[in-house]
Write a protein that holds these residues in place. Structure first.
Motif, PDB file in Angstrom:
ATOM      1  N   LYS A 124     -13.631   4.469  95.992  1.00  0.00           N
ATOM      2  CA  LYS A 124     -14.845   5.298  96.056  1.00  0.00           C
ATOM      3  C   LYS A 124     -15.899   4.772  95.091  1.00  0.00           C
ATOM      4  O   LYS A 124     -17.083   4.681  95.447  1.00  0.00           O
ATOM      5  N   GLU A 125     -15.501   4.412  93.879  1.00  0.00           N
ATOM      6  CA  GLU A 125     -16.448   3.869  92.910  1.00  0.00           C
ATOM      7  C   GLU A 125     -17.056   2.560  93.416  1.00  0.00           C
ATOM      8  O   GLU A 125     -18.261   2.333  93.280  1.00  0.00           O
ATOM      9  N   GLY A 126     -16.216   1.708  93.992  1.00  0.00           N
ATOM     10  CA  GLY A 126     -16.712   0.449  94.547  1.00  0.00           C
ATOM     11  C   GLY A 126     -17.684   0.681  95.692  1.00  0.00           C
ATOM     12  O   GLY A 126     -18.716   0.008  95.786  1.00  0.00           O
ATOM     13  N   ALA A 127     -17.373   1.642  96.542  1.00  0.00           N
ATOM     14  CA  ALA A 127     -18.271   1.959  97.654  1.00  0.00           C
ATOM     15  C   ALA A 127     -19.586   2.522  97.141  1.00  0.00           C
ATOM     16  O   ALA A 127     -20.662   2.178  97.655  1.00  0.00           O
ATOM     17  N   ASP A 128     -19.540   3.362  96.111  1.00  0.00           N
ATOM     18  CA  ASP A 128     -20.773   3.910  95.527  1.00  0.00           C
ATOM     19  C   ASP A 128     -21.621   2.801  94.916  1.00  0.00           C
ATOM     20  O   ASP A 128     -22.854   2.775  95.080  1.00  0.00           O
ATOM     21  N   GLU A 129     -20.995   1.876  94.208  1.00  0.00           N
ATOM     22  CA  GLU A 129     -21.727   0.756  93.617  1.00  0.00           C
ATOM     23  C   GLU A 129     -22.350  -0.120  94.700  1.00  0.00           C
ATOM     24  O   GLU A 129     -23.496  -0.557  94.568  1.00  0.00           O
ATOM     25  N   ILE A 174     -27.111  -1.869  97.701  1.00  0.00           N
ATOM     26  CA  ILE A 174     -27.811  -2.037  98.985  1.00  0.00           C
ATOM     27  C   ILE A 174     -29.154  -1.296  98.953  1.00  0.00           C
ATOM     28  O   ILE A 174     -30.172  -1.809  99.421  1.00  0.00           O
ATOM     29  N   GLN A 175     -29.163  -0.097  98.380  1.00  0.00           N
ATOM     30  CA  GLN A 175     -30.383   0.694  98.366  1.00  0.00           C
ATOM     31  C   GLN A 175     -31.302   0.333  97.206  1.00  0.00           C
ATOM     32  O   GLN A 175     -32.404   0.868  97.101  1.00  0.00           O
ATOM     33  N   GLY A 176     -30.872  -0.535  96.335  1.00  0.00           N
ATOM     34  CA  GLY A 176     -31.696  -0.962  95.206  1.00  0.00           C
ATOM     35  C   GLY A 176     -31.732   0.040  94.083  1.00  0.00           C
ATOM     36  O   GLY A 176     -32.643   0.043  93.259  1.00  0.00           O
ATOM     37  N   ASN A 177     -30.729   0.898  93.986  1.00  0.00           N
ATOM     38  CA  ASN A 177     -30.671   1.916  92.935  1.00  0.00           C
ATOM     39  C   ASN A 177     -29.750   1.508  91.793  1.00  0.00           C
ATOM     40  O   ASN A 177     -29.277   2.344  91.044  1.00  0.00           O
TER      41      ASN A 177
END
Length: 67
Positions: free
Chosen positions: A51-56, A61-64
């Motif tokens: 989950k942490e990897g997916a959030d990162e 991807i979104q530039g956040n």
């Protein structure tokens, strides 16, 4: 007298074997439960890491990202 002594000796051997088997079975059950708990903990940790990897990745991807 000899038969009584041999019968008693056989009963003692059987009782000893039976009591050891019970202890071994209990230890095996405890070990299986501990293994199950370890697997459950590892699965939870893996899920959190994914989950942490997916959030990162999503942030990247979104530039956040923080950088």
């Amino acid at each position: 007298m000899k038969r009584i002594f041999l019968s008693f000796a056989m009963l003692a051997i059987l009782a000893t074997t039976y009591s050891c088997r019970e202890t071994t079975q209990e230890k095996t059950e405890d070990a299986v439960e501990a293994i199950g708990e370890d697997i459950e903990d590892a699965a939870e940790e893996t899920g959190e890491a994914i989950k942490e990897g997916a959030d990162e990745l999503n942030d990247e991807i979104q530039g956040n990202d923080d950088m």
